[in-house]
Design a protein around this motif. Structure first.
Motif, PDB file in Angstrom:
ATOM      1  N   TYR A   4     -14.491  -3.133  -3.854  1.00 37.55           N
ATOM      2  CA  TYR A   4     -14.692  -2.277  -4.703  1.00 37.55           C
ATOM      3  C   TYR A   4     -14.685  -0.719  -4.057  1.00 37.55           C
ATOM      4  N   ARG A   5     -14.210   0.030  -4.518  1.00 36.67           N
ATOM      5  CA  ARG A   5     -13.609   1.523  -4.036  1.00 36.67           C
ATOM      6  C   ARG A   5     -13.943   2.203  -5.051  1.00 36.67           C
ATOM      7  N   PRO A   6     -14.614   3.657  -4.707  1.00 42.48           N
ATOM      8  CA  PRO A   6     -14.471   4.772  -5.636  1.00 42.48           C
ATOM      9  C   PRO A   6     -13.313   5.136  -6.057  1.00 42.48           C
ATOM     10  N   ASN A   7     -13.112   5.724  -7.381  1.00 41.75           N
ATOM     11  CA  ASN A   7     -11.886   5.967  -8.087  1.00 41.75           C
ATOM     12  C   ASN A   7     -12.108   7.492  -8.650  1.00 41.75           C
TER      13      ASN A   7
ATOM     14  N   GLY B  31      -6.800  -5.653  -0.551  1.00 41.69           N
ATOM     15  CA  GLY B  31      -6.223  -5.140   0.874  1.00 41.69           C
ATOM     16  C   GLY B  31      -4.738  -5.476   1.308  1.00 41.69           C
TER      17      GLY B  31
ATOM     18  N   PHE C 149     -15.997   2.954  -9.724  1.00 45.45           N
ATOM     19  CA  PHE C 149     -15.531   2.001  -8.729  1.00 45.45           C
ATOM     20  C   PHE C 149     -14.609   1.064  -9.292  1.00 45.45           C
TER      21      PHE C 149
ATOM     22  N   GLU D  11     -13.770  -5.886   2.785  1.00 43.32           N
ATOM     23  CA  GLU D  11     -13.375  -5.074   1.715  1.00 43.32           C
ATOM     24  C   GLU D  11     -12.143  -4.163   1.865  1.00 43.32           C
ATOM     25  N   ASP D  12     -11.909  -3.854   3.202  1.00 43.55           N
ATOM     26  CA  ASP D  12     -10.558  -3.152   3.688  1.00 43.55           C
ATOM     27  C   ASP D  12      -9.562  -4.042   3.904  1.00 43.55           C
TER      28      ASP D  12
ATOM     29  N   LYS E 181     -10.200  -3.060  -5.343  1.00 45.12           N
ATOM     30  CA  LYS E 181      -8.870  -2.637  -4.679  1.00 45.12           C
ATOM     31  C   LYS E 181      -8.459  -3.753  -4.037  1.00 45.12           C
TER      32      LYS E 181
ATOM     33  N   GLU F 122       1.043  -1.139  -0.081  1.00 48.78           N
ATOM     34  CA  GLU F 122      -0.057  -0.047  -0.006  1.00 48.78           C
ATOM     35  C   GLU F 122       0.895   1.128   0.042  1.00 48.78           C
TER      36      GLU F 122
END
Length: 692
Positions: free
Chosen positions: A491-494, A503, A498, A485-486, A501, A349
């Motif tokens: 799925y994460r907004p970009n 983890g 979405f 999800e973390d 992503k 990360e």
């Protein structure tokens, strides 16, 4: 397939002559390289090598850059392996004079080279054992070395000017007053605003009387026009008598924020040695690129870590090191860190905390190895910086480079004895914890606040690795909102929609799977604060010790995934947190639990404080007072031993007269008030007793 072993001979001093005379080779470590030594077979070829750098007297044009060199000092054939990881017998032959091999080298004590891995490996074996020549021209044409040792690339012409400026500036370390005076005069001469002034306590402004070399580089590497950059560069070159032409392009040069272009604080916040330390780092950083010895490397580690603790130093120090030696140091500005994580998949990360010197050097070595791959998207630090800032990098999912042979020599050793010195746990308990973790693969250290759970977890990992290798440790903290999800992927907004992503646990397992011969440690603080079934999801099964390596389809992906056998999970749990539910029983049976106790009664705790300057009377007072309050906590039916107060509140002694009182009033008292929130008088009496 032909394979050979290239080994070092430094065990405090050079042991080459002894090894050859006695017909042996020995591993100087008790806890490193053991399995590799055991894997050496009778009949294998072996060579004693010494790795260093050189800038002059090379058989090719190196454009005045340092070149990695490996001297072959002796060659031989293995005749016996004692299978103890420490010693083998060898039929040696001295190489006289030493033969030198360039570019493709390794600093590792043991380097296994197999000809089937590519032409570089085959050429090295033939060069060493068959007396053939090195294909120097072919190496120089390789993308990794071409940009530096081949024809100069106009994209990065600035690198020669920057290195020349750094070299010329070295002579001013002990004559800074003249340098500062000349720079002040420069701004007056070119009629530009002088940024090297600071406000005094009375509100007046005064020109700086001292300056560090990195701040001088910052004068022409911040948000100003290219014309002004060139104007300042020309004047500084004249001051330093540098004849290199001022560059006309600045591809791949990270710049500073105009408001944060100094590498030291204003006078009221600046310590006496801050600027001296920056000069020392500047000098040593250049020295190590010219002469990469263990002594210079240790000096760099020490001064880098010291500078990194100074006010105003963050990732900017890596930018500065890159400016002065752009082919040797990695800039970790935000754009490059993002590329390393999201494009090149090097970091799990985007890191937010500045790397230690050991972490930084390790990452540099990793990237240099990746640059050697023909199909890698970048082949040098300037190219990486340029493509990170230009946005040209595309996601790369390639395999790790062949020939990487960790662990590396530059890591500081860390043994069981180091653990027992640092952590207030006896040897018997250490062996129990070690055995539980290795067998179960999942361990939770639980205990009252301040018993050093986090401190112990990292050092447990160090001791099992045998070194302080931060690259194989991942540290995260759970909280009530933490999710699958973390932790795994989601799925994460970009900005435009979405995207999927990955983890930290997913990335960590992938990284560990590429390096199956070494163990990796995933440390979770406050593990019982999260909804564990929700966070782990289908991985709840895969983390079991007997399910390691089993594959399963993930919720958000059609790819199969497994938790490698070399991943160990260490969780920390605070037994005094009233807000937490009992840990999930499904996860409880997958972990073993170890209670860490307050160590006020331990001789180690007493000796630790005395070694920091505390007198024995104060230590006895702490032992007596904290033992008494912990007894009261244990007897209280609403609390119990899980709420006792730990020793770490007192582990960092300060010689100030009121140190003990400050710890009680501002750290212990709030805890006691919380424990007896409905009995204020009792809490008050306990605090008063501690302060007597």
């Amino acid at each position: 397939m032909e394979r050979a072993w290239f080994v070092g001979a430094m065990i405090k001093s050079d042991q080459t002559d002894r090894f050859v005379n006695e017909g042996i080779w020995e591993n100087g470590y008790d806890d490193k390289y053991l399995e590799q030594v055991k894997s050496i077979e009778i009949g294998d070829r072996i060579a004693i090598k010494s790795t260093y750098t050189r800038k002059h007297n090379l058989p090719f044009d190196n454009h005045n850059n340092s070149v990695s060199v490996m001297g072959i000092k002796a060659i031989g054939t293995v005749t016996h392996n004692y299978n103890d990881g420490k010693r083998i017998d060898v039929d040696w032959e001295m190489v006289n004079p030493i033969r030198e091999w360039y570019f493709f080298t390794s600093r590792n004590t043991i380097w296994k080279v197999e000809d089937e891995k590519g032409w570089m490996y085959k050429n090295l074996i033939d060069f060493t054992f068959n007396n053939e020549e090195q294909y120097i021209d072919k190496f120089i044409e390789h993308p990794f070395w071409k940009s530096r040792y081949g024809d100069a690339d106009e994209l990065y012409e600035w690198t020669y000017f920057y290195e020349a400026i750094a070299n010329a500036m070295l002579k001013y370390q002990n004559n800074r007053s003249e340098l500062v005076k000349n720079i002040h005069n420069m701004f007056e001469k070119i009629n530009m605003n002088n940024p090297l002034t600071e406000k005094k306590s009375d509100g007046t402004k005064e020109q700086l009387k001292d300056i560090c070399p990195f701040t001088i580089f910052g004068l022409f590497n911040k948000g100003i026009t290219d014309d002004n950059r060139k104007k300042i560069m020309k004047e500084i070159a004249d001051i330093l008598k540098v004849t290199e032409e001022v560059p006309q392009s600045f591809n791949g040069i990270p710049v500073l924020n105009n408001m944060k272009a100094w590498f030291f604080s204003s006078e009221e916040n600046r310590k006496d040695d801050d600027i001296d330390n920056l000069w020392d780092l500047f000098r040593i950083a250049i020295d190590i690129t010219e002469n990469d010895t263990e002594e210079n490397r240790n000096a760099f580690i020490e001064i880098y870590n010291k500078v990194s603790r100074q006010r105003g130093i963050l990732w900017n120090i890596t930018i500065a090191l890159y400016w002065i030696r752009p082919w040797d140091y990695l800039t970790l500005d935000n754009n490059t860190r993002t590329s390393l994580s999201e494009k090149l998949n090097v970091l799990p990360e985007v890191p937010k905390k500045l790397f230690s010197s050991e972490e930084y050097l390790e990452l540099i070595e990793q990237m240099k190895e990746k640059f050697e791959q023909v199909d890698y998207p970048v082949h040098s630090f300037p190219e990486l910086s340029y493509k990170s800032w230009s946005g040209e990098l595309t996601p790369y999912e390639g395999n790790p480079p062949v020939g990487v042979n960790p662990p590396r020599d530059e890591y500081e050793q860390y043994t069981k004895d180091d653990f027992l010195t640092d952590v207030f746990i006896d040897e018997e308990k250490y062996e129990t914890i070690k055995s539980l973790l290795l067998r179960k693969k999942n361990l939770i250290l639980q205990g009252a606040p301040g018993v050093g759970k986090t401190f112990a977890a990292k050092r447990l990992a160090y001791s099992l690795m045998g070194e302080r290798d931060e690259s194989r440790i991942k540290f995260i903290q759970f909280h009530q909102s933490y999710s699958y999800e973390d932790f795994i992927m989601g799925y994460r907004p970009n900005g435009t929609g979405f995207e999927l992503k990955k983890g930290p646990f997913y990335k960590f397992c992938v990284e560990a799977s590429k390096d199956p011969n070494r163990n990796y440690y995933f440390i979770i603080d406050e593990i019982n604060r999260g909804n564990l079934s929700k966070i782990f999801g289908e991985l709840l099964m895969l983390i079991e010790s007997d399910k390691r390596g089993d594959k399963i389809m993930l919720t958000y992906s059609d790819e199969s995934f497994f938790v490698p056998e070399n991943v160990y999970i260490i969780g920390m749990m605070n037994t005094a947190d009233r807000s937490l539910a009992i840990i999930d029983y499904a996860l409880r049976r997958r972990f073993c639990f170890v209670e860490l106790e307050p160590a006020f009664e331990s001789d180690k705790f007493k000796n630790h404080l005395i070694s920091q300057g505390a007198d024995a009377e104060l230590v006895d007072k702490i032992k007596r007072k904290m033992g008494s309050i912990n007894m009261e906590i244990t007897k209280d039916v609403n609390l119990g031993k899980g709420f006792r107060i730990g020793h770490s509140y007192f582990s960092n002694y300060n010689k100030a007269n009121n140190w003990y009182e400050e710890v009680i009033k501002y750290e212990i008292e709030p805890l006691i008030t919380e424990y007896w929130f409905d009995e204020e008088d009792k809490a008050k009496n306990y605090v008063e007793e501690l302060l007597r």
